[in-house]
Write an enzyme that holds these catalytic residues in place. Structure first.
Site, mmCIF file in Angstrom:
data_model
loop_
_atom_site.group_PDB
_atom_site.id
_atom_site.type_symbol
_atom_site.label_atom_id
_atom_site.label_comp_id
_atom_site.label_asym_id
_atom_site.label_seq_id
_atom_site.Cartn_x
_atom_site.Cartn_y
_atom_site.Cartn_z
ATOM 1 N N HIS A 1 0.832 -1.200 0.000
ATOM 2 C CA HIS A 1 0.000 0.000 0.000
ATOM 3 C C HIS A 1 0.868 1.253 0.000
ATOM 4 C CE1 HIS A 1 -3.841 -2.078 1.718
ATOM 5 N NE2 HIS A 1 -3.370 -2.667 0.629
ATOM 6 N N GLU B 1 0.716 3.904 1.855
ATOM 7 C CA GLU B 1 1.131 4.290 3.204
ATOM 8 C C GLU B 1 2.293 3.423 3.674
ATOM 9 O OE1 GLU B 1 -3.504 4.234 3.301
ATOM 10 O OE2 GLU B 1 -1.894 3.286 2.170
ATOM 11 N N CYS C 1 -6.352 1.478 5.378
ATOM 12 C CA CYS C 1 -6.943 0.217 5.823
ATOM 13 C C CYS C 1 -6.459 -0.073 7.246
ATOM 14 C CB CYS C 1 -6.548 -0.914 4.878
ATOM 15 S SG CYS C 1 -4.805 -1.390 4.990
ATOM 16 N N CYS D 1 -2.617 -0.675 7.481
ATOM 17 C CA CYS D 1 -1.862 0.573 7.398
ATOM 18 C C CYS D 1 -2.072 1.419 8.654
ATOM 19 C CB CYS D 1 -2.255 1.354 6.153
ATOM 20 S SG CYS D 1 -1.661 0.592 4.618
#
Length: 158
Positions: A79, A81, A107, A110
């Site tokens: 991801h 992040e 999410c 993260c």
């Protein structure tokens, strides 16, 4: 929200365009900022040395019919992040006390990384179907703020 928030949110959109995610609409961008200075950026994509989904010509999640917001571990990409936080660690950059700007709500995976890295504020533009992540932000006191279109229009007029 101020003009700096507006600037950094706009930057996340540009960074999202670097994504190597094959699925339309799943290009995610992130920037970590401290004292109005960019510390790191991230976008969703395959780990170094792996073929990207674009290169593979398919999205594994779509192929397996996995709903958005579920089973995040079944994906070739890290991801945005995660990549921004990993970049800070790799380069020895402290992000303790920073603000993370992202095109999408983080999410739950993260969220845990964001909290443990010391980031104190998250500003995101688009929702994400992971209600569980909201619990992490509420319980730990890390600020989670949705950047809206009305905010963008007001800042553009300044």
């Amino acid at each position: 929200m101020d003009k700096w928030d507006h600037r950094f949110v706009k930057l996340t959109r540009e960074i999202a365009s670097w994504s190597s995610c094959f699925a339309p609409g799943r290009q995610i961008g992130c920037v970590i900022v401290k004292d109005k200075r960019i510390m790191t950026t991230g976008y969703n994509g395959a780990p170094q040395g792996m073929k990207t989904c674009v290169e593979k010509g398919e999205c594994l999640r779509r192929k397996k019919n996995i709903a958005s917001g579920t089973r995040a571990e079944i994906c070739y990409a890290a991801h945005a992040e995660q990549n921004a936080i990993i970049q800070a660690a790799k380069l020895g950059i402290s992000i303790d006390g920073a603000t993370l700007y992202c095109t999408h709500q983080p999410c739950s995976m993260c969220a845990k990384m964001i909290i443990n890295s010391g980031i104190r504020r998250v500003v995101y533009e688009n929702g994400y179907p992971d209600e569980f992540s909201l619990e992490f932000f509420r319980e730990t006191g890390v600020a989670l703020e949705k950047y809206g279109e009305e905010t963008a229009q007001a800042e553009e007029q300044k």
